[in-house]
Design a protein around this motif. Structure first.
Motif: not given
Length: 1029
Positions: A87, A89, A91, A129
């Motif tokens: 992952t 991430d 964001n 993301d």
């Protein structure tokens, strides 16, 4: 929608947990120590560092990306089993939230730069993301399509541009794809149809198009689809059939998609699990509501606003929509009764409905008592319909209700006293209805109320402090009443309200005559509107230094007295309306004001010479109907943003200066009813946006053609009446100034013919050329003026207007309704020839005055087709023939004058002529006969004085024998006058003390009389103007 996205995200996480690649710890890993039992793989760490090198990170959100173990870096998640990065991430909101406790630097959209292909080294990456960042309008790199392990990809709100790369269609494991709120353009690549495992797809709020959405049929597992703002106008009729192939679909969002087709019947509905359907802001132009939509029993949110659905409000089968939480059918042009609709919604034993919006339709009927069954209802919007009846008392059962917006309907009756049970109510908006009775004191128990709007009704009785007892959160309040017995707003002088308002508007109610002292407690109040509230007091000194927050002040139509201060010291004040009061003194200055209106007061003195410098922000200035004198200061050209200037009905004098060229935004000028002289300045007429120019009733002179030479092409109203202008009407006026709708040149010294080019002013509806010296015939083409024929001509000027027009022989002041008036007045000129029969085509004409000319021939036979005519004056001409029988059908005609012509025959006696019993309207036509009985002798107006003198001579001759007796009568009168005069005046001449006392008394009485007359005349004038307003 945010909560639904969260639900999908959690569902997606659950699915990912079923795979061998990811664990719960890996998904949410960040900088926490000990989250990985296997160290970071060197090659992947180097790939991340290369990726970081391409990024710009001014907030240092990636400052944790140091050290050997990349699994502990912020936003990085590794597999606990293999150590591979699975992952990433990043964001922006997540990064900023993590940084907020460690730095004071502002963090917003933290990352920009380029995306390095080193991401391809992360062979097991399945969660990426990059949302809520700012990649400064770069395209998505094609290599994204090679991250074939991805199950989650979110690039929303990241400022990517260009087309969506078709390579994304290679991500066959993708379950979640969000590319919303970016700047993608072009066509949606059909390759996205290869993502057969996709559960969530959001392409909304881009600049995308799709002429064929058949690619959607490949997304058989799709549960969430959002294509808001995607142009589907070319998808024609197949879009619904394609969507119907997605049996697992739970949410469908197609707002602002330019859709035009939605079938009324759709028998084979396959999307039976659909929970949310949003088709808002499309134009389906349907002839009836879509009944099949209301048969989808799984719906929780249905939004069809505004979609131009038309037709009647749908019939809902009992129990069909018991799962519904939100229903929005607003602005859909729906009609029909709502009673049955409400009953169907309320028959569910456990109704889930929380928001119901039926606003801005054409619905009628009453709200039934069963409304009280919708116990979970939080928001009810029925405003801008035609719903009538009273508000049912069962509304007390809606204990969760937060907003009740019923304004602009036809509700009657009073507010139920049980409304106090709505303990959660925050907004109550009932304005512009027909509600009456008293306002219940229980309204003061709504402790959560923030907005209370009750204006535009017929309230009676009294409002006191009790009505506001617990309204501690109230910040907007409006109230007005059109009742014959106005509502009394009665609070004590020392009342301290429990609230702190942001907006107050009280109109047409009766406040205490003293100035409301409770305003002093409202320190954060930016808007005050207390209009026609019977305040008859001076404005206290504290008010002028009261609050720096005040922006809008409207105290018009009261009886406020006293002198205004020299300046208004409100730092934020922008709009001031003090019209129609009794305020005195000179014009105060306020540097930040943009709208300033003191119309109808007792202001005196000159306009401040530095107004252009001191009030340079002005956009609207109205000082009409005062006692201002002096000249218009030349500094007014410093008001570069001024749009509307009204200085009418004052005592201004001198020439109008010629320095208007810098006031480029000026579109409305009214300097009428003053003592201005000289010529009309060309720099005023040539203002590019000038639409209304009113200079009537002054002493202006000069040649009309020269004055109009540079006239703006935008001009719609031109009023030069009551001046001393000379010359002819220029022939080019109908070609250059075809936008003119009102033209008044009345009472000047104009001559020449009425040019036929005047017929180019096709939209004109007021044409007044009376009291000049025009000659020649009336142009026949005037019968084709559209402004007197077409009722659909729109008035785009949305500001107050005032103009004097002569109708039925009297002068009337018209306000905004002047747009509806249709007048043609050529009276008191020297026109000749016949009345053109073409004028009878002006079917909307209200007043026609051709009197005092040299017109000959007959009255047009078809004049009866002027069915809207109220005034017809053809007197003092040379017309002959009979009165046309068609005039009997002119049922609106109330003022008729045919006197002093050569008409003959019988006067019609049917219909409207039965009301014309005054014989003077026919006199001077010896060959006419009644009824009514006509005078046996007549005279032309110009010979009346001579005839009267002849009659006097005859009278004296016939009574010569009485002259001696009359002589003694007059001598006795003279003798009595002489004796009486010398008894009084002689004693005054002889006695000095008597003479002194008498003349002192006379002087005092004269002064008192003049003061009384001046005050009464001023008050009477204000009262008349207030009534007209």
């Amino acid at each position: 929608m945010a909560s639904m996205k969260t639900t999908f995200l959690l569902a997606l996480i659950f699915l990912l947990l079923q795979t061998e690649f990811i664990s719960l710890e890996a998904i949410w890993s960040n900088s926490s120590a000990g989250n990985s039992t296997v160290g970071c793989i060197d090659m992947e760490r180097e790939a991340l560092l290369k990726f970081k090198e391409g990024l710009h990170d001014p907030s240092r959100t990636l400052s944790s990306w140091v050290g050997e173990d990349c699994c502990n870096w912020l936003g990085v998640g590794c597999s606990n089993r293999t150590g591979n990065i699975i992952t990433l991430d990043l964001n922006g909101q997540l990064l900023c939230d993590q940084m907020s406790g460690n730095t004071s630097t502002e963090c917003w959209y933290p990352l920009d730069g380029v995306l390095s292909p080193s991401l391809l080294e992360l062979k097991y990456l399945n969660y990426l993301d990059l949302s809520l960042n700012d990649f400064q309008e770069i395209p998505i790199p094609n290599f994204i399509g090679s991250l074939n392990k991805l199950t989650y990809l979110n690039l929303s709100y990241s400022e990517f541009v260009g087309t969506i790369p078709p390579q994304i269609g290679n991500l066959s494991n993708l379950l979640y794809l969000d590319l919303s709120y970016a700047w993608f353009n072009g066509t949606i690549p059909p390759h996205l149809g290869n993502l057969s495992n996709l559960l969530y797809l959001d392409l909304s709020w881009n600049l995308l198009t799709s002429s064929n959405i058949n690619w959607l049929s490949g997304l058989s597992s799709l549960k969430y689809l959002n294509l808001n703002y995607v142009d589907l106008s070319k998808a024609t009729t197949d879009w619904l059939q394609t969507v119907n192939l997605l049996p697992s679909l739970l949410e469908l969002h197609l707002s602002f998609c330019l859709l035009h087709y939605l079938p009324q019947n759709f028998p084979s509905v396959n999307i039976t699990s659909l929970s949310v359907l949003d088709l808002s802001f499309n134009d389906f132009n349907s002839s009836s509501i879509l009944q099949w939509v209301f048969n989808i029993t799984s719906l929780t949110n249905l939004i069809l606003s505004p979609c131009n659905l038309n037709g009647s409000i749908p019939k809902i089968a009992k129990g069909n929509l018991c799962n519904l939480r939100t229903l929005d059918l607003s602005e859909s042009n729906l009609s029909g009764e709502i009673t049955e609709f409400f009953q169907a919604l309320s028959e569910c034993s456990n109704s889930s409905l929380e928001e119901l919006n039926l606003s801005q339709n054409k619905l009628i009927g009453n709200i039934p008592h069963s409304l009280g069954n919708l116990k979970r209802l939080r928001e009810l919007y029925l405003y801008s319909n035609r719903v009538s009846g009273s508000i049912p008392s069962s509304i007390q059962n809606l204990s969760r209700l937060r907003e009740l917006q019923l304004y602009r309907n036809a509700f009657s009756g009073s507010i139920p006293s049980s409304i106090q049970n709505l303990s959660c109510l925050e907004i109550l908006s009932l304005y512009d209805n027909k509600m009456n009775g008293t306002i219940p004191e229980s309204i003061g128990q709504l402790s959560e109320l923030r907005e209370l709007h009750l204006s535009g009704n017929y309230w009676q009785g009294t409002m006191t402090e009790t009505h506001f007892l617990n309204l501690t959160k109230l910040y907007e309040f409006s109230l007005s009443s059109s009742s014959r017995n106005p509502l009394v707003f009665n609070v004590t002088h020392d009342w301290i309200p429990p609230f702190s308002l942001k907006y107050v508007k009280i109109l047409d109610c009766q406040l205490n005559p003293t100035f409301p002292a409770w305003l002093k407690t409202q320190k954060e109040l930016p808007e005050i509107h207390l209009v026609n509230t019977a305040i008859s007091d001076t404005i206290p000194n504290w008010f002028w230094n009261w609050s720096s927050q005040l922006v809008d002040l409207d105290l018009s139509h009261n009886k406020l007295m006293g002198k205004l201060p020299k300046s208004l010291n409100f730092s934020s004040l922008q709009r001031v309306y003090l019209d129609f009061n009794y305020l005195e003194g000179s014009l105060p200055l306020s540097p930040n004001v943009i709208a300033f209106s003191l119309r109808g007061n007792l202001l005196s003195g000159p306009i401040p010479i530095r107004i252009g410098q001191e009030m340079s922000q002005l956009v609207e200035l109205d000082l009409s109907d005062n006692f201002l004198n002096g000249s218009i200061p030349s500094s007014i050209d410093g008001l570069r943003g001024l749009g509307s200037l009204r200085l009418s009905n004052n005592s201004l004098s001198g020439n109008i200066h010629n320095h208007w060229q810098g006031m480029l935004d000026l579109f409305f000028i009214d300097l009428s009813r003053n003592n201005l002289s000289g010529g009309i300045p060309s720099s005023m007429c040539s203002l590019p946006y000038l639409s209304w120019l009113q200079l009537s009733n002054n002493n202006l002179s000069g040649n009309l053609s020269l004055s109009l030479k540079f006239l703006s092409r935008q001009i719609s109203t031109l009023d030069f009446g009551g001046n001393r202008l000379s010359g002819t009407i220029p022939e080019w006026i109908g070609e250059r100034n075809f936008s003119i709708k009102i033209l008044s040149l009345r009472g000047n010294m104009l001559y020449g013919k009425i040019p036929k080019q005047l017929c180019g002013l096709t939209n004109i509806h007021v044409l007044d050329l009376a009291h000049n010296n025009f000659s020649g015939s009336i142009p026949t083409c005037l019968g084709s003026l559209v402004g007197y024929i077409d009722s659909n001509i729109v008035d785009h000027m949305n500001i107050p207007r005032y103009m004097d027009l002569v109708v039925k022989g009297r002068q009337y002041e018209y306000n905004d309704e002047i747009f509806l008036v249709k007048i043609m007045d050529f009276s008191r000129n020297n026109l000749s020839g016949e009345i053109p029969a073409e004028l009878t085509s002006l079917t909307l004409l209200n007043s026609l005055n051709l009197s005092g000319n040299q017109l000959t021939g007959k009255i047009p036979e078809n004049i009866g087709s002027l069915h809207q005519l109220e005034t017809l004056d053809l007197s003092s001409n040379h017309l002959s023939g009979h009165i046309p029988p068609s005039m009997s059908s002119m049922t609106f005609l109330s003022h008729l004058n045919l006197s002093y012509n050569n008409l003959s025959g019988q006067i019609p006696s049917t219909n409207q002529f039965q009301t014309f019993n005054d014989p003077s309207i026919y006199e001077g036509n010896p060959l006419l006969y009644g009824p009514p009985p006509l005078p046996t002798s007549f005279s032309m107006p110009s010979d009346r004085n001579a005839e009267h003198k002849d009659q006097e001579d005859v009278h004296v001759h016939n009574n010569g024998e009485d002259q001696f007796e009359n002589l003694w009568f007059y001598l006795s009168i003279a003798l009595g006058f002489i004796v009486g005069f010398w008894v009084v005046c002689g004693s005054l001449l002889i006695k000095k003390s008597w003479r002194h006392t008498y003349f002192c008394f006379a002087e005092k009485m004269k002064d008192r009389l003049l003061v009384v007359i001046a005050l009464n005349m001023a008050h009477l004038q204000r009262k008349i103007q207030a009534e007209r307003h």
